[in-house]
Design a protein around this motif. Structure first.
Motif, PDB file in Angstrom:
ATOM      1  N   TYR A 127      -3.931  -2.734   3.314  1.00 49.15           N
ATOM      2  CA  TYR A 127      -5.092  -2.023   3.853  1.00 49.15           C
ATOM      3  C   TYR A 127      -4.650  -0.797   4.639  1.00 49.15           C
ATOM      4  O   TYR A 127      -3.584  -0.796   5.272  1.00 49.15           O
ATOM      5  CB  TYR A 127      -5.898  -2.924   4.794  1.00 49.15           C
ATOM      6  N   HIS A 128      -5.474   0.237   4.633  1.00 47.22           N
ATOM      7  CA  HIS A 128      -5.275   1.382   5.513  1.00 47.22           C
ATOM      8  C   HIS A 128      -5.924   1.064   6.858  1.00 47.22           C
ATOM      9  O   HIS A 128      -6.987   1.577   7.203  1.00 47.22           O
ATOM     10  CB  HIS A 128      -5.886   2.643   4.915  1.00 47.22           C
ATOM     11  N   ASP A 129      -5.291   0.194   7.618  1.00 49.91           N
ATOM     12  CA  ASP A 129      -5.838  -0.269   8.892  1.00 49.91           C
ATOM     13  C   ASP A 129      -4.662  -0.625   9.789  1.00 49.91           C
ATOM     14  O   ASP A 129      -4.058  -1.690   9.657  1.00 49.91           O
ATOM     15  CB  ASP A 129      -6.748  -1.488   8.664  1.00 49.91           C
ATOM     16  N   ALA A 130      -4.331   0.288  10.705  1.00 50.43           N
ATOM     17  CA  ALA A 130      -3.128   0.132  11.525  1.00 50.43           C
ATOM     18  C   ALA A 130      -3.201  -1.102  12.413  1.00 50.43           C
ATOM     19  O   ALA A 130      -2.196  -1.807  12.598  1.00 50.43           O
ATOM     20  CB  ALA A 130      -2.909   1.383  12.374  1.00 50.43           C
ATOM     21  N   ASN A 131      -4.372  -1.393  12.987  1.00 50.53           N
ATOM     22  CA  ASN A 131      -4.486  -2.547  13.874  1.00 50.53           C
ATOM     23  C   ASN A 131      -4.306  -3.851  13.104  1.00 50.53           C
ATOM     24  O   ASN A 131      -3.585  -4.750  13.540  1.00 50.53           O
ATOM     25  CB  ASN A 131      -5.841  -2.545  14.571  1.00 50.53           C
ATOM     26  N   PHE A 132      -4.956  -3.942  11.939  1.00 56.70           N
ATOM     27  CA  PHE A 132      -4.786  -5.134  11.112  1.00 56.70           C
ATOM     28  C   PHE A 132      -3.327  -5.307  10.707  1.00 56.70           C
ATOM     29  O   PHE A 132      -2.782  -6.418  10.756  1.00 56.70           O
ATOM     30  CB  PHE A 132      -5.663  -5.042   9.861  1.00 56.70           C
ATOM     31  N   THR A 133      -2.682  -4.218  10.303  1.00 55.44           N
ATOM     32  CA  THR A 133      -1.287  -4.293   9.868  1.00 55.44           C
ATOM     33  C   THR A 133      -0.390  -4.791  10.985  1.00 55.44           C
ATOM     34  O   THR A 133       0.505  -5.617  10.769  1.00 55.44           O
ATOM     35  CB  THR A 133      -0.812  -2.911   9.379  1.00 55.44           C
ATOM     36  N   ARG A 134      -0.640  -4.319  12.207  1.00 59.07           N
ATOM     37  CA  ARG A 134       0.168  -4.754  13.348  1.00 59.07           C
ATOM     38  C   ARG A 134      -0.007  -6.253  13.588  1.00 59.07           C
ATOM     39  O   ARG A 134       0.966  -6.987  13.801  1.00 59.07           O
ATOM     40  CB  ARG A 134      -0.238  -3.965  14.598  1.00 59.07           C
ATOM     41  N   LEU A 135      -1.252  -6.718  13.551  1.00 56.81           N
ATOM     42  CA  LEU A 135      -1.515  -8.141  13.773  1.00 56.81           C
ATOM     43  C   LEU A 135      -0.903  -8.994  12.668  1.00 56.81           C
ATOM     44  O   LEU A 135      -0.300 -10.040  12.935  1.00 56.81           O
ATOM     45  CB  LEU A 135      -3.014  -8.384  13.859  1.00 56.81           C
ATOM     46  N   LEU A 136      -1.070  -8.549  11.425  1.00 61.82           N
ATOM     47  CA  LEU A 136      -0.529  -9.315  10.306  1.00 61.82           C
ATOM     48  C   LEU A 136       0.986  -9.407  10.387  1.00 61.82           C
ATOM     49  O   LEU A 136       1.570 -10.496  10.218  1.00 61.82           O
ATOM     50  CB  LEU A 136      -0.943  -8.666   8.984  1.00 61.82           C
ATOM     51  N   LYS A 139       2.129 -11.943  12.953  1.00 59.39           N
ATOM     52  CA  LYS A 139       1.985 -13.332  12.525  1.00 59.39           C
ATOM     53  C   LYS A 139       3.038 -13.698  11.471  1.00 59.39           C
ATOM     54  O   LYS A 139       3.592 -14.805  11.485  1.00 59.39           O
ATOM     55  CB  LYS A 139       0.576 -13.560  11.970  1.00 59.39           C
ATOM     56  N   LEU A 140       3.317 -12.768  10.561  1.00 56.46           N
ATOM     57  CA  LEU A 140       4.335 -13.044   9.540  1.00 56.46           C
ATOM     58  C   LEU A 140       5.721 -13.144  10.170  1.00 56.46           C
ATOM     59  O   LEU A 140       6.537 -13.973   9.761  1.00 56.46           O
ATOM     60  CB  LEU A 140       4.314 -11.952   8.468  1.00 56.46           C
ATOM     61  N   ALA A 141       5.986 -12.291  11.171  1.00 50.73           N
ATOM     62  CA  ALA A 141       7.287 -12.359  11.850  1.00 50.73           C
ATOM     63  C   ALA A 141       7.472 -13.691  12.561  1.00 50.73           C
ATOM     64  O   ALA A 141       8.558 -14.281  12.544  1.00 50.73           O
ATOM     65  CB  ALA A 141       7.417 -11.198  12.839  1.00 50.73           C
ATOM     66  N   ALA A 142       6.397 -14.184  13.192  1.00 42.84           N
ATOM     67  CA  ALA A 142       6.486 -15.483  13.865  1.00 42.84           C
ATOM     68  C   ALA A 142       6.757 -16.593  12.857  1.00 42.84           C
ATOM     69  O   ALA A 142       7.543 -17.509  13.119  1.00 42.84           O
ATOM     70  CB  ALA A 142       5.184 -15.754  14.626  1.00 42.84           C
ATOM     71  N   ILE A 153       2.988  -8.715  -3.024  1.00 44.32           N
ATOM     72  CA  ILE A 153       2.778  -7.997  -4.274  1.00 44.32           C
ATOM     73  C   ILE A 153       1.957  -6.762  -3.941  1.00 44.32           C
ATOM     74  O   ILE A 153       0.856  -6.865  -3.392  1.00 44.32           O
ATOM     75  CB  ILE A 153       2.030  -8.854  -5.314  1.00 44.32           C
ATOM     76  N   GLY A 154       2.492  -5.585  -4.234  1.00 42.46           N
ATOM     77  CA  GLY A 154       1.799  -4.350  -3.909  1.00 42.46           C
ATOM     78  C   GLY A 154       2.321  -3.751  -2.618  1.00 42.46           C
ATOM     79  O   GLY A 154       3.215  -4.287  -1.957  1.00 42.46           O
ATOM     80  N   ARG A 155       1.730  -2.624  -2.255  1.00 41.60           N
ATOM     81  CA  ARG A 155       2.220  -1.868  -1.097  1.00 41.60           C
ATOM     82  C   ARG A 155       1.630  -2.416   0.192  1.00 41.60           C
ATOM     83  O   ARG A 155       0.436  -2.313   0.442  1.00 41.60           O
ATOM     84  CB  ARG A 155       1.875  -0.383  -1.262  1.00 41.60           C
ATOM     85  N   HIS A 156       2.477  -3.008   1.018  1.00 39.72           N
ATOM     86  CA  HIS A 156       2.129  -3.484   2.347  1.00 39.72           C
ATOM     87  C   HIS A 156       3.136  -2.898   3.339  1.00 39.72           C
ATOM     88  O   HIS A 156       4.246  -2.536   2.964  1.00 39.72           O
ATOM     89  CB  HIS A 156       2.188  -5.017   2.429  1.00 39.72           C
ATOM     90  N   GLU A 157       2.742  -2.850   4.589  1.00 40.69           N
ATOM     91  CA  GLU A 157       3.653  -2.357   5.626  1.00 40.69           C
ATOM     92  C   GLU A 157       4.443  -3.521   6.225  1.00 40.69           C
ATOM     93  O   GLU A 157       4.554  -3.655   7.433  1.00 40.69           O
ATOM     94  CB  GLU A 157       2.863  -1.624   6.716  1.00 40.69           C
ATOM     95  N   HIS A 158       4.967  -4.364   5.367  1.00 39.65           N
ATOM     96  CA  HIS A 158       5.774  -5.502   5.815  1.00 39.65           C
ATOM     97  C   HIS A 158       7.174  -5.360   5.249  1.00 39.65           C
ATOM     98  O   HIS A 158       7.354  -5.156   4.045  1.00 39.65           O
ATOM     99  CB  HIS A 158       5.171  -6.826   5.349  1.00 39.65           C
ATOM    100  N   SER A 159       8.158  -5.449   6.121  1.00 44.20           N
ATOM    101  CA  SER A 159       9.549  -5.312   5.696  1.00 44.20           C
ATOM    102  C   SER A 159      10.041  -6.657   5.180  1.00 44.20           C
ATOM    103  O   SER A 159      10.332  -7.574   5.950  1.00 44.20           O
ATOM    104  CB  SER A 159      10.416  -4.854   6.874  1.00 44.20           C
ATOM    105  N   GLY A 160      10.109  -6.771   3.874  1.00 43.59           N
ATOM    106  CA  GLY A 160      10.543  -8.025   3.279  1.00 43.59           C
ATOM    107  C   GLY A 160      10.553  -7.933   1.771  1.00 43.59           C
ATOM    108  O   GLY A 160      10.431  -6.844   1.198  1.00 43.59           O
ATOM    109  N   PRO A 318      16.090  -7.603   2.452  1.00 47.18           N
ATOM    110  CA  PRO A 318      14.871  -7.583   1.629  1.00 47.18           C
ATOM    111  C   PRO A 318      15.112  -6.982   0.247  1.00 47.18           C
ATOM    112  O   PRO A 318      15.899  -6.046   0.086  1.00 47.18           O
ATOM    113  CB  PRO A 318      13.912  -6.709   2.449  1.00 47.18           C
ATOM    114  N   ARG A 319      14.426  -7.540  -0.733  1.00 51.96           N
ATOM    115  CA  ARG A 319      14.538  -7.052  -2.111  1.00 51.96           C
ATOM    116  C   ARG A 319      13.186  -6.512  -2.559  1.00 51.96           C
ATOM    117  O   ARG A 319      12.150  -7.120  -2.292  1.00 51.96           O
ATOM    118  CB  ARG A 319      14.975  -8.192  -3.039  1.00 51.96           C
TER     119      ARG A 319
END
Length: 353
Positions: A127-136, A139-142, A153-160, A318-319
């Motif tokens: 999503y183009h939503d900076a606040n959502f991306t930060r929260l997500l 949670k994924l890091a935890a 799958i697809g473009r996300h701002e998650h390093s992995g 990450p791959r």
């Protein structure tokens, strides 16, 4: 080496609270406390006890998958690939439908953490939503800090680990085909504006048109949900607002099938009067009449590769795997009419003379 007590002291919380965050407990913890604990984990380079992680993993037989809507043919094909690999490895798949609701996605991540799944796969667009991306990402890091695996799958701002369908290049192929066929008056039925998939596909299409000296005016673009009825509605709006279109490029096949239905209801011949193009090459694309020209993505393979990455804990970094797109010409597309536009201002077709 830092201990759990050190993390709790740095974060200013109790050891029990620190443990709940690090170990993915289902007991509620405020976002402020969660972020403080995760920051302390990063600063102290805290590593959970390997023996405890091993014990936790022994109970993790399921994999959680978050999709936008499994009834959407795009996601049902991806899910087939996910299930194929999961079944081969004796894994249970837990499928969560977010219906493109960011808040629901966040809730599902917490739910899957509470169920101690072995991996979480995000199979929908970012999503183009900076606040959502930060929260997500928090949670994924935890979840990853407790030994969980994440793949997208697809473009996300998650390093992995990630499987990247080449949406942009696929849309460039679509744009090149439009130009090769001589189309200049092109309407685009795009997906939801907030999704990165929509942005990537629209960007690639604009790039290809620009290379051939053609522009895509904003009033020739309609944003819609990725489904048949929305595609039909967007096509109607395009024909009413921009008479004379000779091609409709829908950025997924479901919307393209809606476009075909709308054109048929208005007695517009496809492709003699208006060509129609889709994207994804879902199984139904070859069965509609006329068969749909589209851009093929290896949807089943995308799911299979994402599951393989999620269950392979051996990599140290990450791959990212990119899967190419290809153009599939069928009967719904043809050369632009030589006589000029064959759709009048009312959106009704007229027969070529």
């Amino acid at each position: 080496m830092a201990t759990l007590s050190d993390v709790a002291r740095r974060a200013g919380v109790s050891p029990a609270t620190a443990s709940r965050v690090i170990n993915g407990s289902s007991k509620p913890v405020t976002e402020e406390l969660r972020e403080r604990v995760l920051q302390a984990v990063a600063e102290l380079q805290y590593v959970p006890n390997a023996h405890a992680q091993l014990l936790a993993r022994s109970h993790r037989g399921a994999v959680g998958v978050i999709v936008h809507d499994v009834s959407d043919p795009y996601f049902s094909e991806i899910t087939r690939g996910l299930q194929r690999v999961a079944a081969d490895q004796g894994r249970l798949l837990m499928i969560c439908n977010s219906y493109r609701d960011p808040e629901r996605e966040l809730e599902y991540v917490e739910l899957l953490r509470g169920h101690q799944v072995a991996a979480i796969i995000l199979a929908g667009s970012g999503y183009h939503d900076a606040n959502f991306t930060r929260l997500l990402n928090g949670k994924l890091a935890a979840y990853e800090a407790t030994g969980g695996r994440v793949a997208v799958i697809g473009r996300h701002e998650h390093s992995g680990d990630a499987v990247m369908p080449d949406n942009r290049s696929g849309a460039r192929l679509l744009g090149q085909e439009l130009c090769r066929l001589g189309h200049e008056r092109i309407g685009v039925v795009a997906g939801p504006r907030v999704l990165t998939t929509t942005t990537d596909r629209l960007t690639g299409l604009r790039e290809a048109l620009a290379e051939h000296g053609r522009e895509l005016p904003e009033h020739h673009v309609r944003y819609a949900e990725f489904d048949r009825d929305s595609g039909a509605g967007a096509t109607a709006a395009l024909l009413d607002a921009a008479p004379g279109l000779t091609a409709i490029a829908a950025l997924n096949d479901s919307m393209a099938i809606g476009a075909l239905s709308l054109l048929r209801s208005r007695a517009v011949a496809v492709p003699a009067q208006v060509s129609v193009f889709g994207f994804d090459d879902m199984p139904m694309a070859r069965d509609v009449t006329p068969a749909l020209t589209t851009v093929r993505l290896p949807l089943v393979e995308m799911g299979a590769r994402a599951m393989a990455l999620a269950l392979d804990a051996g990599a140290s970094r990450p791959r990212v795997e990119s899967l190419a797109a290809e153009l599939v010409p069928r009967d719904s597309s043809g050369p632009a009419p030589k006589e000029g536009p064959l759709v009048n201002a009312s959106g009704r077709g007229r027969a070529p003379s």
